[in-house]
Design an enzyme around this catalytic site. Structure first.
Site, PDB file in Angstrom:
ATOM      1  CG  ASN A  84      -6.938  16.689  -6.415  1.00  0.00           C
ATOM      2  OD1 ASN A  84      -6.952  17.886  -6.144  1.00  0.00           O
ATOM      3  ND2 ASN A  84      -8.017  16.011  -6.741  1.00  0.00           N
ATOM      4  CG  HIS A 114      15.438   8.053   8.271  1.00  0.00           C
ATOM      5  ND1 HIS A 114      16.329   9.076   8.076  1.00  0.00           N
ATOM      6  CD2 HIS A 114      14.236   8.520   7.858  1.00  0.00           C
ATOM      7  CE1 HIS A 114      15.688  10.122   7.575  1.00  0.00           C
ATOM      8  NE2 HIS A 114      14.423   9.806   7.422  1.00  0.00           N
ATOM      9  N   GLY A 141      -6.954   9.466  -2.497  1.00  0.00           N
ATOM     10  CA  GLY A 141      -6.520  10.510  -1.581  1.00  0.00           C
ATOM     11  C   GLY A 141      -5.923   9.964  -0.303  1.00  0.00           C
ATOM     12  CB  THR A 164       4.329  -1.556   3.638  1.00  0.00           C
ATOM     13  OG1 THR A 164       3.474  -2.708   3.601  1.00  0.00           O
ATOM     14  CG2 THR A 164       3.753  -0.501   4.573  1.00  0.00           C
ATOM     15  NE  ARG A 179      -6.442  -6.967   3.983  1.00  0.00           N
ATOM     16  CZ  ARG A 179      -7.647  -7.284   3.527  1.00  0.00           C
ATOM     17  NH1 ARG A 179      -7.769  -7.927   2.380  1.00  0.00           N
ATOM     18  NH2 ARG A 179      -8.734  -6.969   4.179  1.00  0.00           N
TER      19      ARG A 179
END
Length: 193
Positions: A84, A114, A141, A164, A179
């Site tokens: 989208n 980084h 989204g 993550t 989660r």
């Protein structure tokens, strides 16, 4: 001696301001600017530009502009994938997307990372970790997928989540950090023909 591009593709620390990498990003930006400014009905030009950017345009690929990426050549997309509006793919490492994947607006996939050490970070070096998204995944989204994450097949990621760590197949996952909320493999599936 290794080039900075070779280091980048191996996931090692590399200098992103290297002239070769800079030129390749500029080429991608030029193609993206053209793509993002095409008329909605100009599907032939859009297909051509995506082919130039990605190296291969799979069947049923639909990307609503604007779309942004670093290089394009590190993105592999299966069939019947939909992005989208306003999606970003930072593809310093491979981003592999299966078949029949849906991306909501403003989804961001980051392979770049980084150093945590401030002195290394100040040197301008960076690295990356690949992202893998299985087939039949729906990413809501505003989701951010962080470097090195795998999202298993048939899973759903709730809007606004920050992914993550790896998400298994057949689950609904959401939140920051993302989660698992519920197992979808046990729910009754409705098949349509």
């Amino acid at each position: 001696m290794q080039t900075e591009k070779e280091k980048m593709l191996r996931g090692e620390l590399y200098n992103a301001t290297d002239p070769q990498l800079t030129a390749e990003r500029h080429k991608a930006r030029d193609l993206l600017q053209q793509y993002n400014n095409t008329a909605a009905g100009n599907t032939d030009l859009r297909s051509f530009l995506l082919q130039e950017l990605l190296g291969k345009c799979s069947k049923g690929l639909q990307i609503e502009p604007p779309f942004f990426c670093d290089y394009g050549y590190n993105i592999t997309i299966g069939e019947n994938v939909f992005f989208n509006f306003n999606c970003v793919v930072l593809d310093v490492m491979p981003v592999t997307i299966g078949n029949n994947v849906l991306f909501g607006p403003n989804v961001q996939l980051y392979t770049v990372t980084h150093p945590l050490n401030w002195q290394e970070r100040a040197s301008g070096l960076e690295s990356g970790k690949p992202i893998y998204i299985g087939s039949h995944v729906w990413i809501g989204g505003g989701v951010i997928v962080c470097p090195g994450v795998t999202i298993g097949e048939r899973s759903v990621i709730g809007a606004g989540s920050v992914v993550t760590r790896d998400i298994p197949a057949d689950v609904f996952a959401a939140g920051n950090p993302c989660r698992v909320i519920r197992d979808l493999s046990t729910e009754k599936r409705i098949l349509t023909v």
